[in-house]
Design a protein around this motif. Structure first.
Motif, PDB file in Angstrom:
ATOM      1  N   PHE A  32     -79.197 104.367 -42.553  1.00  0.00           N
ATOM      2  CA  PHE A  32     -79.053 102.913 -42.609  1.00  0.00           C
ATOM      3  C   PHE A  32     -80.437 102.311 -42.850  1.00  0.00           C
ATOM      4  CE2 PHE A  32     -75.773 104.169 -39.338  1.00  0.00           C
ATOM      5  CZ  PHE A  32     -74.733 104.198 -40.252  1.00  0.00           C
ATOM      6  N   HIS A  33     -80.555 101.589 -43.938  1.00  0.00           N
ATOM      7  CA  HIS A  33     -81.858 101.017 -44.268  1.00  0.00           C
ATOM      8  C   HIS A  33     -81.670  99.690 -44.985  1.00  0.00           C
ATOM      9  CE1 HIS A  33     -86.081 100.773 -45.277  1.00  0.00           C
ATOM     10  NE2 HIS A  33     -85.788 100.681 -46.563  1.00  0.00           N
ATOM     11  N   GLU A  34     -82.160  98.616 -44.376  1.00  0.00           N
ATOM     12  CA  GLU A  34     -82.117  97.276 -44.962  1.00  0.00           C
ATOM     13  C   GLU A  34     -80.720  96.901 -45.434  1.00  0.00           C
ATOM     14  OE1 GLU A  34     -85.106  97.083 -47.977  1.00  0.00           O
ATOM     15  OE2 GLU A  34     -86.758  97.079 -46.540  1.00  0.00           O
ATOM     16  N   GLY A  35     -79.733  97.200 -44.600  1.00  0.00           N
ATOM     17  CA  GLY A  35     -78.352  96.841 -44.908  1.00  0.00           C
ATOM     18  C   GLY A  35     -77.590  97.864 -45.715  1.00  0.00           C
ATOM     19  N   LEU A  36     -78.286  98.810 -46.365  1.00  0.00           N
ATOM     20  CA  LEU A  36     -77.618  99.835 -47.166  1.00  0.00           C
ATOM     21  C   LEU A  36     -77.244 101.025 -46.289  1.00  0.00           C
ATOM     22  CD1 LEU A  36     -79.825  99.784 -50.387  1.00  0.00           C
ATOM     23  CD2 LEU A  36     -77.532  98.839 -50.115  1.00  0.00           C
ATOM     24  N   LYS A  37     -76.110 101.652 -46.602  1.00  0.00           N
ATOM     25  CA  LYS A  37     -75.594 102.758 -45.796  1.00  0.00           C
ATOM     26  C   LYS A  37     -75.252 103.924 -46.716  1.00  0.00           C
ATOM     27  CE  LYS A  37     -73.623  99.234 -42.777  1.00  0.00           C
ATOM     28  NZ  LYS A  37     -74.218  98.137 -43.551  1.00  0.00           N
ATOM     29  N   SER A  38     -75.673 105.126 -46.319  1.00  0.00           N
ATOM     30  CA  SER A  38     -75.412 106.317 -47.125  1.00  0.00           C
ATOM     31  C   SER A  38     -75.502 107.543 -46.227  1.00  0.00           C
ATOM     32  CB  SER A  38     -76.417 106.417 -48.280  1.00  0.00           C
ATOM     33  OG  SER A  38     -77.738 106.575 -47.780  1.00  0.00           O
ATOM     34  N   TRP A  39     -75.247 108.727 -46.818  1.00  0.00           N
ATOM     35  CA  TRP A  39     -75.397 110.004 -46.123  1.00  0.00           C
ATOM     36  C   TRP A  39     -76.614 110.729 -46.695  1.00  0.00           C
ATOM     37  CZ3 TRP A  39     -72.519 111.120 -41.927  1.00  0.00           C
ATOM     38  CH2 TRP A  39     -71.316 110.436 -41.753  1.00  0.00           C
ATOM     39  N   SER A  40     -77.426 111.296 -45.824  1.00  0.00           N
ATOM     40  CA  SER A  40     -78.655 111.955 -46.269  1.00  0.00           C
ATOM     41  C   SER A  40     -78.363 113.160 -47.158  1.00  0.00           C
ATOM     42  CB  SER A  40     -79.480 112.387 -45.055  1.00  0.00           C
ATOM     43  OG  SER A  40     -78.764 113.324 -44.258  1.00  0.00           O
ATOM     44  N   CYS A  41     -77.195 113.759 -47.004  1.00  0.00           N
ATOM     45  CA  CYS A  41     -76.879 114.976 -47.748  1.00  0.00           C
ATOM     46  C   CYS A  41     -76.399 114.713 -49.175  1.00  0.00           C
ATOM     47  CB  CYS A  41     -75.812 115.778 -46.995  1.00  0.00           C
ATOM     48  SG  CYS A  41     -74.382 114.783 -46.484  1.00  0.00           S
ATOM     49  N   CYS A  42     -76.015 113.480 -49.486  1.00  0.00           N
ATOM     50  CA  CYS A  42     -75.459 113.229 -50.829  1.00  0.00           C
ATOM     51  C   CYS A  42     -75.767 111.825 -51.323  1.00  0.00           C
ATOM     52  CB  CYS A  42     -73.944 113.467 -50.839  1.00  0.00           C
ATOM     53  SG  CYS A  42     -73.028 112.496 -49.626  1.00  0.00           S
ATOM     54  N   ASN A  43     -76.912 111.251 -50.918  1.00  0.00           N
ATOM     55  CA  ASN A  43     -77.205 109.875 -51.320  1.00  0.00           C
ATOM     56  C   ASN A  43     -77.607 109.744 -52.784  1.00  0.00           C
ATOM     57  OD1 ASN A  43     -79.736 110.974 -51.166  1.00  0.00           O
ATOM     58  ND2 ASN A  43     -80.359 109.813 -49.345  1.00  0.00           N
ATOM     59  N   VAL A  45     -75.719 111.382 -55.104  1.00  0.00           N
ATOM     60  CA  VAL A  45     -74.403 111.408 -55.748  1.00  0.00           C
ATOM     61  C   VAL A  45     -73.584 110.191 -55.323  1.00  0.00           C
ATOM     62  CG1 VAL A  45     -72.262 112.710 -56.018  1.00  0.00           C
ATOM     63  CG2 VAL A  45     -74.454 113.917 -55.846  1.00  0.00           C
ATOM     64  N   ASN A  46     -73.469 109.993 -54.010  1.00  0.00           N
ATOM     65  CA  ASN A  46     -72.775 108.827 -53.467  1.00  0.00           C
ATOM     66  C   ASN A  46     -73.814 107.750 -53.167  1.00  0.00           C
ATOM     67  OD1 ASN A  46     -70.229 110.137 -53.441  1.00  0.00           O
ATOM     68  ND2 ASN A  46     -70.786 111.167 -51.532  1.00  0.00           N
ATOM     69  N   LYS A  47     -73.937 106.790 -54.053  1.00  0.00           N
ATOM     70  CA  LYS A  47     -74.958 105.767 -53.920  1.00  0.00           C
ATOM     71  C   LYS A  47     -74.751 104.932 -52.655  1.00  0.00           C
ATOM     72  CE  LYS A  47     -77.103 106.868 -57.666  1.00  0.00           C
ATOM     73  NZ  LYS A  47     -78.439 107.510 -57.570  1.00  0.00           N
ATOM     74  N   PRO A  48     -75.834 104.436 -52.047  1.00  0.00           N
ATOM     75  CA  PRO A  48     -75.722 103.612 -50.839  1.00  0.00           C
ATOM     76  C   PRO A  48     -74.855 102.378 -51.069  1.00  0.00           C
ATOM     77  CG  PRO A  48     -77.996 104.312 -51.188  1.00  0.00           C
ATOM     78  CD  PRO A  48     -77.239 104.696 -52.417  1.00  0.00           C
ATOM     79  N   VAL A  49     -74.130 101.989 -50.032  1.00  0.00           N
ATOM     80  CA  VAL A  49     -73.239 100.827 -50.105  1.00  0.00           C
ATOM     81  C   VAL A  49     -73.620  99.860 -48.991  1.00  0.00           C
ATOM     82  CG1 VAL A  49     -71.338 102.107 -51.150  1.00  0.00           C
ATOM     83  CG2 VAL A  49     -71.529 102.001 -48.663  1.00  0.00           C
ATOM     84  N   LEU A  50     -73.105  98.639 -49.078  1.00  0.00           N
ATOM     85  CA  LEU A  50     -73.428  97.606 -48.096  1.00  0.00           C
ATOM     86  C   LEU A  50     -72.422  97.548 -46.951  1.00  0.00           C
ATOM     87  CD1 LEU A  50     -74.586  94.703 -50.433  1.00  0.00           C
ATOM     88  CD2 LEU A  50     -75.991  95.847 -48.719  1.00  0.00           C
ATOM     89  N   PRO A  59     -66.856 109.816 -50.379  1.00  0.00           N
ATOM     90  CA  PRO A  59     -66.299 111.177 -50.388  1.00  0.00           C
ATOM     91  C   PRO A  59     -67.264 112.188 -49.791  1.00  0.00           C
ATOM     92  CG  PRO A  59     -66.948 110.500 -52.604  1.00  0.00           C
ATOM     93  CD  PRO A  59     -67.054 109.282 -51.743  1.00  0.00           C
ATOM     94  N   THR A  60     -66.693 113.165 -49.100  1.00  0.00           N
ATOM     95  CA  THR A  60     -67.506 114.215 -48.492  1.00  0.00           C
ATOM     96  C   THR A  60     -68.074 115.117 -49.586  1.00  0.00           C
ATOM     97  OG1 THR A  60     -65.461 115.468 -48.163  1.00  0.00           O
ATOM     98  CG2 THR A  60     -66.278 114.175 -46.302  1.00  0.00           C
TER      99      THR A  60
END
Length: 357
Positions: A32-43, A45-50, A59-60
């Motif tokens: 979690f950074h400045e409102g953006l949320k993602s997974w460290s393992c696939c950020n 591929v799966n771009k951060p979202v709000l 998706p996993t």
């Protein structure tokens, strides 16, 4: 049957049928950074979202076996602001809950601050709070059929539709009626008091309200105007709050944005006969005559002008009875040898010092 503790799975499984590849999960931790949320393992591929719901729907990225034991949580980089909070409380089962110690009010601590004065903080308790409009929660239209295995849409509920009797008749839904909130490492929901530090423990926070499951929502008449909600994002400076209302294609001629002393009214006309009508009870007062807005192609940019340099820990005023941790009243200024960079002591307003005793 045990429930899988891998992040992103949470399915029940039988140990005898626990084969390699039967579990799809995230091996990394949430970021979690400045409102953006993602997974460290696939950020990548799966771009951060709000939005938190979008984050939970990412998706996993890894296949493996189910596990009833949670994996070692990923270590997050320490945040400077967290050094100001007090010690956490540790329950009997070893779970850390976010807490605060009483901050020092020694006046000598502010004497070594930088030349730039610290900004004032939270609004005083004497400011009258506007009445909060309680909106009726959406309910399922019982005439609409549901496919077996469809998940409940309510936040915090993991129930999947079985049949009418079990899922709509006797089935009870435990959920969170309000959204998730993350602040300086603590995680929880606005509708209940519990705050935790670890994301795995956040996912285990049980719903605080009981009602009926929501699988499909209410039936919509395409001929009528459809009332929808829009996502809000914001950031602040000492004297302004910048709000983005994501309403794509809003009609510039018909749409209205109205400012009041502590309320923001949105009436936005969108394509496909959709409309956003939203009243936001703001956390603090504003100067309506100096606040502005611009209707752009994908969003509405709004600038709320504060009457003084105070900090809003939230954009919207929480409902009556909602308690925020004491740290939410802390804001812009810190003191110390290097001023606001690397400072050790948080500077509080006189009102906040008096309230803390």
């Amino acid at each position: 049957m045990p429930r899988c503790a891998n992040k992103g799975c949470q399915k029940e499984f039988e140990e005898a049928n626990n084969e390699e590849g039967s579990c799809s999960y995230h091996p990394g931790g949430p970021v979690f950074h400045e409102g953006l949320k993602s997974w460290s393992c696939c950020n990548e591929v799966n771009k951060p979202v709000l939005e938190f719901d979008q984050f939970m729907a990412l998706p996993t990225c890894t296949k493996g076996k189910h596990s009833s034991k949670p994996s070692e949580p990923a270590k997050e980089a320490p945040k400077p602001a967290e050094s100001s909070s007090g010690p956490t409380e540790i329950s009997a089962d070893g779970v850390e809950t976010y807490g605060f110690s009483k901050l020092s009010t020694d006046p000598s601590s502010s004497s070594s601050s930088s030349n730039a004065p610290a900004q004032a903080v939270a609004p005083t308790a004497s400011a009258p709070a506007p009445a909060t409009k309680i909106e009726e929660e959406e309910q399922d239209d019982p005439s609409v059929s549901v496919t077996e295995g469809t998940g409940c849409k309510r936040t915090g509920c993991i129930h999947k539709y079985v049949d009418e009797e079990q899922s709509r008749g006797e089935g009870k839904c435990r959920y969170h009626p309000q959204g998730a909130i993350f602040h300086e490492g603590s995680k929880g929901y606005l509708c209940c008091k519990r705050r935790v530090l670890e994301f795995d423990e956040f996912l285990k926070i049980e719903g605080c309200k009981e009602g009926k499951h929501l699988f499909v929502g209410s039936k919509k008449d395409e001929k009528k105007e459809e009332k929808i909600d829009c996502r809000l994002d914001h950031y602040q400076t000492p004297l302004q709050v910048h709000v983005s209302a994501f309403a794509k294609g809003a009609d510039k001629e018909k749409s209205i944005v109205k400012f009041e002393q502590q309320q923001l009214h949105l009436d936005l006309f969108l394509p496909a006969n959709k409309r956003v009508t939203k009243t936001i009870s703001l956390y603090g007062p504003i100067n309506p005559e100096n606040s502005t807005f611009r209707i752009l192609g994908t969003k509405v940019d709004i600038v709320l002008q504060k009457p003084s340099a105070i900090s809003w820990p939230l954009l919207e005023l929480p409902p009556p009875g909602t308690e925020l941790p004491p740290g939410y009243a802390l804001t812009f200024g810190v003191s110390g040898r290097t001023g606001t960079v690397g400072g050790k002591e948080i500077v509080l307003s006189p009102e906040e010092l008096a309230r803390r005793g």
